[in-house]
Design a protein around this motif. Structure first.
Motif, PDB file in Angstrom:
ATOM      1  N   GLU A 146       0.825  -1.204   0.000  1.00  0.00           N
ATOM      2  CA  GLU A 146       0.000   0.000   0.000  1.00  0.00           C
ATOM      3  C   GLU A 146       0.862   1.258   0.000  1.00  0.00           C
ATOM      4  O   GLU A 146       0.552   2.248  -0.686  1.00  0.00           O
ATOM      5  N   ILE A 195       2.351   1.832  -3.524  1.00  0.00           N
ATOM      6  CA  ILE A 195       1.366   2.386  -4.457  1.00  0.00           C
ATOM      7  C   ILE A 195       1.163   3.884  -4.199  1.00  0.00           C
ATOM      8  O   ILE A 195       1.019   4.673  -5.128  1.00  0.00           O
ATOM      9  N   ASN A 218      -4.701   2.663  -4.497  1.00  0.00           N
ATOM     10  CA  ASN A 218      -4.896   1.355  -3.878  1.00  0.00           C
ATOM     11  C   ASN A 218      -6.141   0.622  -4.348  1.00  0.00           C
ATOM     12  O   ASN A 218      -6.087  -0.563  -4.679  1.00  0.00           O
ATOM     13  N   LEU A 224      -4.431  -2.503  -5.860  1.00  0.00           N
ATOM     14  CA  LEU A 224      -4.002  -3.377  -4.775  1.00  0.00           C
ATOM     15  C   LEU A 224      -4.414  -4.838  -4.967  1.00  0.00           C
ATOM     16  O   LEU A 224      -3.576  -5.746  -4.882  1.00  0.00           O
ATOM     17  N   LYS A 262      -1.883  -8.074  -5.548  1.00  0.00           N
ATOM     18  CA  LYS A 262      -1.848  -9.190  -4.594  1.00  0.00           C
ATOM     19  C   LYS A 262      -2.150 -10.514  -5.295  1.00  0.00           C
ATOM     20  O   LYS A 262      -1.565 -11.552  -4.971  1.00  0.00           O
TER      21      LYS A 262
END
Length: 713
Positions: A44, A47, A299, A303, A307
């Motif tokens: 996070e 980013i 994010n 994100l 992931k």
């Protein structure tokens, strides 16, 4: 004596090695710090580094970079406003730009600003319909290169000064070929050959990277040969980073990563757009004037995908490392606790530089009968007329006669104010607007005509403003806006001598003015001291020495018009317009003076050199007139018979010199691989053996040039 010289040489070598070792050590130290920091960051937090408006990372002590535009001064209230870029180009004096951006950087640092979205290195391709002509230095790649390098080096510093506490990070834009569109419309798609890319549009960026070590690059809005610049790996990776060796970070133009989805319709989603941008190497996503949520690099967009697909994280790490490296180079980690008031303060020394540049930028296009300069002892009354004569200010405080991307200076001197201050009570000033710039009404003509009739001479200030030219203000014609041409005709009919002062951002088709008005000054947008610089020029305290860096079309039908022409049906009657003139109204490199210059004794140090050799061409220039003045000596080169088509001539050298009355100076230019080379059929940069025509003179016009032949073996 030999031993002393050897010792001196040894000391110089040792010092040079020490400097190189120090530089290498410093960079290695920064790389180690960046690597360590990235290892501590959460996904996070990584980013968050990818957007310009991200807050400081308090947990890890990572500072933010505060930014502004600084095309001709900081784009903020209280800043010093210098002449617009097209006027800066007209000075033909790179050192003035270096001086300007040195001042801009100091102003920025004092207000916590460390990153600037300038300079604009776009080469204008001869299309005056394009509203952003004013943001460029002109239509020639060599001229734009020299101006751009000076701009960047003043802003960033060089050597030990590079990015110290008096300098900030520059951003060269718009990479690449941005003005080359089919309709003169901002952001229009650009299709071009690789040859045109390399010969015309790439050189300024090459110089910015290799010479000036520019810290940041911004791609253009447009697609390039079908592939948007913000996802174009050939442009951003193969050429920019691979060939040119760029090692800074790439920042998007405003909202352009998202536009891979919303404008270009290549990415189907915001997330897909973000991944395309990251893979191409766009390190930072810039969004101005909208919520940060419009960014593609945030994010809730990236994100989950990162992931799920951890192989993509390497692109984030790569971009974050470049951004952090810039922050270390700027010294931001060392100054996180040191803050200054977020206020821009324009100081007198900066304002003096702005005035000096303004005076150097003014270009005299016509001066029949030596109407200029005016003699204050012989003039009793002056009419100052026109929509650009007096101060205009918008409710938000901005001055439309400063040009696009101008801040709000502490003051602005209009033409009327400048003349009033210059003549005091000695000369009567009769002012009339005539008509507002965008109005079609002629209701004010009667007052303007009356003012002209009761005056000895007329100063007629016309042209354009930020309402008629600039980003997003492209036009389908290049005539004077509104009823300005009719106003000129009406004042001309009074029989009074007239000086037209053009205040504008693009070349205009001013045929009636060129044919009928005795004196014309092209001033572009001269910044906060406009009126003072213009008044000093009108009354002879400043002898204009600027030269055009863009060709003036006679009509929109001539567009594109540029001096960069290739051979056509010479002498056959073909290759011409039927029923009209093909030549520009005013050509590239053109500009008059209150004095006269003589070029003599053009000569080569060697008339023949090897393909990897070099020599020097020299010319004597003498001021044979009655005023001290500046002349811009220009050198053009043509490979007479090459394996690929060549332009008739290309600018490869220039120097602005000052000459006293009767003074002679010798101006020399080196001829070498760089300025004699071309891209052959295999797109390899080579010097081909054969004859070269070297032309030196006062403009790109054939009649203004002397030529000499060089043989390359």
């Amino acid at each position: 004596m030999y031993k002393i010289a050897l010792k001196v040489l040894l000391v110089l070598v040792i010092v040079s090695c020490q400097n190189n070792l120090t530089s290498t050590s410093k960079n290695d130290d920064i790389d180690d710090k960046v690597s360590s920091l990235i290892g501590k960051m959460t996904l996070e937090e990584k980013i968050a580094e990818l957007t310009q408006d991200a807050p400081a990372n308090e947990r890890l002590g990572i500072p933010i970079m505060k930014y502004s535009e600084c095309l001709h001064g900081l784009w903020l209230e209280g800043a010093t406003v210098y002449p617009q870029a097209i006027a800066l180009g007209s000075t033909w004096d790179p050192e003035l730009l270096r001086e300007m951006t040195t001042e801009i950087a100091k102003e920025a640092r004092a207000a916590n600003l460390t990153h600037c979205y300038s300079p604009n290195l776009d080469v204008i391709s001869g299309d005056a319909r394009y509203g952003r002509v004013e943001e460029s230095y002109g239509e020639d790649p060599y001229l734009v290169s020299r101006m751009g390098v000076a701009f960047i080096e003043g802003l960033q510093g060089t050597g030990d000064e590079y990015l110290d506490q008096n300098h900030i990070l520059a951003t060269a834009k718009h990479f690449v070929g941005y003005p080359e569109n089919r309709r003169g419309i901002n952001g229009g798609f650009s299709d071009m050959s690789e040859r045109r890319l390399r010969e015309v549009f790439l050189p300024p960026f090459e110089a910015a990277v290799r010479e000036a070590k520019v810290g940041s690059i911004m791609p253009g809005h447009q697609d390039f040969n079908g592939v948007p610049c913000h996802m174009n790996t050939w442009l951003l990776q193969d050429i920019l980073r691979g060939e040119l060796g760029f090692d800074g970070f790439i920042v998007s133009d405003n909202n352009d990563v998202l536009r891979l989805n919303t404008m270009h319709f290549i990415a189907k989603t915001k997330t897909e757009a973000a991944i395309l941008g990251l893979k191409a190497g766009v390190d930072m996503d810039l969004v101005i004037g909208k919520s940060p949520d419009f960014s593609a690099y945030i994010n809730h967009v990236l994100l989950d995908t990162l992931k799920t697909n951890s192989s993509l994280v390497k692109y984030v790490d790569q971009s974050v490392s470049r951004i952090l490296k810039a922050k270390y180079k700027l010294g931001l980690f060392d100054t996180m606790d040191k803050t200054y008031p977020d206020v821009i303060v324009s100081k007198k020394e900066s304002q003096d530089v702005a005035l000096k540049i303004a005076k150097k930028a003014i270009t005299l296009l016509k001066n029949d009968g030596n109407l200029l300069p005016l003699d204050k002892n012989k003039v009793k009354s002056i009419a100052v007329i026109g929509p650009n004569a007096a101060e205009v200010r918008f409710p938000n405080g901005k001055y439309p006669q400063l040009g696009g991307y101008a801040g709000i200076p502490p003051y602005y001197i209009s033409v009327l104010e400048g003349i009033q201050a210059k003549v005091g009570k000695d000369i009567t000033i009769n002012y009339a607007e005539g008509s507002p710039l965008k109005s079609m009404s002629k209701d004010g003509f009667a007052a303007a005509i009356a003012a002209a009739k009761k005056s000895d001479v007329v100063i007629l200030a016309i042209g354009g403003s930020t309402e008629t030219c600039g980003e997003g203000l492209d036009r389908d014609n290049v005539d004077l806006f509104g009823v300005q041409n009719e106003l000129v005709e009406a004042i001309h009919k009074t029989g009074k001598p007239i000086v037209v002062v053009l205040i504008n951002g693009r070349p205009l088709s001013i045929n009636y003015i060129a044919e009928n008005i005795p004196a014309i000054l092209e001033t572009w947008y001269l910044g906060m001291n406009s009126g003072e610089a213009i008044a000093e020029t009108i009354f002879g305290d400043n002898n204009p020495g600027g030269k055009l860096t863009v060709s003036f079309p006679r009509s929109v039908g001539q567009i594109p018009v540029t001096y960069l022409e290739k051979p056509d049906f010479i002498g056959s009657g073909k290759g011409l317009y039927k029923f009209s003139d093909k030549t520009p109204l005013f050509p590239f490199g053109f500009g008059l003076s209150y004095t006269s210059f003589k070029y003599d004794n053009l000569r080569l140090e060697n008339t023949s050199i090897a393909i990897d050799g070099k020599t020097k061409v020299s010319v004597d220039v003498t001021n044979i007139g009655n005023y001290d003045g500046d002349e811009v000596v220009q050198m053009y080169i043509r490979d007479d018979f090459a394996t690929v088509g060549r332009y008739n001539k290309m600018l490869k050298g220039f120097e602005r010199i000052s000459l006293k009355i009767g003074e002679t100076k010798t101006v020399s230019f080196e001829l070498n691989f760089e300025n004699l080379s071309l891209y052959n059929q295999a797109m390899k940069k080579v010097v081909e053996p054969g004859d070269f025509t070297i032309s030196v003179g006062s403009s790109s016009l054939i009649k203004d040039l002397q030529t000499i032949k060089l043989k390359v073996k």
